[in-house]
Design an enzyme around this catalytic site. Structure first.
Site, PDB file in Angstrom:
ATOM      1  N   HIS A 170       5.225  -8.636  -3.816  1.00  0.00           N
ATOM      2  CA  HIS A 170       3.837  -8.907  -3.424  1.00  0.00           C
ATOM      3  C   HIS A 170       3.430 -10.356  -3.676  1.00  0.00           C
ATOM      4  CE1 HIS A 170       2.572  -4.712  -2.792  1.00  0.00           C
ATOM      5  NE2 HIS A 170       3.485  -4.438  -3.712  1.00  0.00           N
TER       6      HIS A 170
ATOM      7  N   CYS B 262       6.188  -5.208   0.978  1.00  0.00           N
ATOM      8  CA  CYS B 262       6.355  -3.901   0.339  1.00  0.00           C
ATOM      9  C   CYS B 262       6.163  -2.748   1.344  1.00  0.00           C
ATOM     10  CB  CYS B 262       5.436  -3.797  -0.879  1.00  0.00           C
ATOM     11  SG  CYS B 262       5.996  -2.538  -2.036  1.00  0.00           S
TER      12      CYS B 262
ATOM     13  N   GLY C  85       0.855  -1.183   0.000  1.00  0.00           N
ATOM     14  CA  GLY C  85       0.000   0.000   0.000  1.00  0.00           C
ATOM     15  C   GLY C  85       0.880   1.218   0.000  1.00  0.00           C
ATOM     16  N   GLU C  86       0.536   2.185   0.811  1.00  0.00           N
ATOM     17  CA  GLU C  86       1.318   3.416   0.895  1.00  0.00           C
ATOM     18  C   GLU C  86       1.771   3.580   2.345  1.00  0.00           C
ATOM     19  OE1 GLU C  86       2.186   5.065  -1.848  1.00  0.00           O
ATOM     20  OE2 GLU C  86       3.425   6.178  -0.439  1.00  0.00           O
ATOM     21  N   SER C  87       3.070   3.476   2.558  1.00  0.00           N
ATOM     22  CA  SER C  87       3.556   3.449   3.947  1.00  0.00           C
ATOM     23  C   SER C  87       3.257   4.744   4.692  1.00  0.00           C
ATOM     24  CB  SER C  87       5.052   3.138   3.974  1.00  0.00           C
ATOM     25  OG  SER C  87       5.758   3.982   3.097  1.00  0.00           O
TER      26      SER C  87
ATOM     27  N   ILE D  39       6.090  -3.482  -7.105  1.00  0.00           N
ATOM     28  CA  ILE D  39       5.320  -2.289  -7.464  1.00  0.00           C
ATOM     29  C   ILE D  39       5.813  -1.128  -6.592  1.00  0.00           C
ATOM     30  CG2 ILE D  39       3.022  -1.248  -7.628  1.00  0.00           C
ATOM     31  CD1 ILE D  39       1.916  -4.176  -7.649  1.00  0.00           C
ATOM     32  N   ARG D  40       6.518  -0.218  -7.180  1.00  0.00           N
ATOM     33  CA  ARG D  40       7.133   0.889  -6.436  1.00  0.00           C
ATOM     34  C   ARG D  40       7.740   0.344  -5.126  1.00  0.00           C
ATOM     35  NH1 ARG D  40       4.987   5.438  -4.717  1.00  0.00           N
ATOM     36  NH2 ARG D  40       2.996   4.509  -4.245  1.00  0.00           N
TER      37      ARG D  40
ATOM     38  N   GLU E  66       1.085 -11.857  -2.475  1.00  0.00           N
ATOM     39  CA  GLU E  66      -0.385 -11.956  -2.447  1.00  0.00           C
ATOM     40  C   GLU E  66      -0.993 -11.702  -3.827  1.00  0.00           C
ATOM     41  OE1 GLU E  66       1.508  -9.656  -1.315  1.00  0.00           O
ATOM     42  OE2 GLU E  66       0.646  -7.647  -1.487  1.00  0.00           O
TER      43      GLU E  66
ATOM     44  N   ARG F 103      12.678   4.123   0.231  1.00  0.00           N
ATOM     45  CA  ARG F 103      11.356   4.042  -0.427  1.00  0.00           C
ATOM     46  C   ARG F 103      11.465   4.485  -1.881  1.00  0.00           C
ATOM     47  NH1 ARG F 103       7.551   7.969   1.445  1.00  0.00           N
ATOM     48  NH2 ARG F 103       5.979   6.763   0.358  1.00  0.00           N
TER      49      ARG F 103
HETATM   50  N1  GLN Z   1       6.174   2.831  -2.457  1.00  0.00           N
HETATM   51  C1  GLN Z   1       5.171   2.478  -1.494  1.00  0.00           C
HETATM   52  C2  GLN Z   1       5.456   3.137  -0.162  1.00  0.00           C
HETATM   53  O1  GLN Z   1       6.281   3.934  -0.036  1.00  0.00           O
HETATM   54  C3  GLN Z   1       5.071   0.987  -1.320  1.00  0.00           C
HETATM   55  C4  GLN Z   1       4.459   0.382  -2.543  1.00  0.00           C
HETATM   56  C5  GLN Z   1       3.775  -0.917  -2.318  1.00  0.00           C
HETATM   57  O2  GLN Z   1       3.455  -1.337  -1.206  1.00  0.00           O
HETATM   58  N2  GLN Z   1       3.455  -1.565  -3.397  1.00  0.00           N
HETATM   59  O3  GLN Z   1       4.804   2.838   0.793  1.00  0.00           O
END
Ligand code: GLN
Length: 206
Positions: free
Chosen positions: A181, A79, A47-49, A135-136, A183, A106
């Site tokens: 990921h 992630c 997700g987005e930390s 993913i990122r 999942e 990150r």
């Molecule tokens: N780049 C995201 C972050 O900084 C992490 C991306 C992800 O969980 N797929 O949280």
């Protein structure tokens, strides 16, 4: 059957829940401190930390999570979850949980490679390579002595050149983290590996 919490503040928690259910486990959505009661383990999804941390602070989750982690509670971060578990996360304007002796940067794979896939060799899961979706993803820039590296990024046509050789799956005792990921693919071997960590803790004499 184990009761596995999935941090459900934001991100792809449903995908983890689906894998757990498919494996015959009970998935419990965690948003408030009371949701952490009577769990056998916890998954922190992608997700987005920054959003995770803001909501963890708002909902009073930092302290109960730190308490559980200090007691050897099994936790797996994928992630964004890896970022939150790290000792230090560069470019994260929030404190981490500091449960895993790694430093992550990150988004350091760079914008041009927001996403890529790689075939990983993960000896502890057997010979069959593991297809991993990034993913990122965070880049693990340093790994402490007590941390076991379960997989590193190979060189490959889709892999960012600077990434080859970096750790992408790590474990320190009861804490597991992956920069990718599991999942999002059909291969449930890492979920089974985490469930083994949970079972090992349950089997411990009290
Ligand atoms: N780049 C995201 C972050 O900084 C992490 C991306 C992800 O969980 N797929 O949280």
């Amino acid at each position: 059957m184990a009761r596995i919490g999935v941090l459900a503040l934001q991100g792809d928690f449903l995908e983890h829940e689906n894998v757990l259910t498919r494996l015959g486990q009970q998935a419990v959505e965690v948003r408030r401190p009371q949701d952490l009661l009577d769990l056998d383990g916890l998954i922190m999804p992608g997700g987005e930390s920054t959003t995770f941390c803001r909501l963890m602070a708002d909902f009073g989750l930092y302290e109960p999570l730190r308490d559980l982690l200090s007691q050897g509670f099994p936790v797996w971060g994928t992630c964004a979850g890896m970022i939150v578990l790290a000792r230090q996360a560069l470019d994260l304007p929030f404190p981490t949980l500091g449960a895993l002796d790694i430093v992550v940067d990150r988004n350091a794979y760079g914008r041009q490679v927001d996403s890529f896939e790689a075939e990983l060799s993960v000896p502890t899961l057997g010979e069959e390579p593991l297809r991993a979706v990034f993913i990122r993803a965070p880049v693990v820039v340093s790994v402490g002595e007590g941390v076991e590296v379960l997989a590193r990024l190979p060189e490959g046509p889709d892999v960012p050149p600077a990434g080859a050789g970096t750790a992408v799956a790590v474990r320190q005792g009861h804490v597991l983290a992956t920069a990718f990921h599991p999942e999002l693919t059909d291969d449930a071997r890492l979920h089974l590996y985490f469930l083994d960590m949970v079972a090992a803790r349950q089997a411990r004499p009290v």
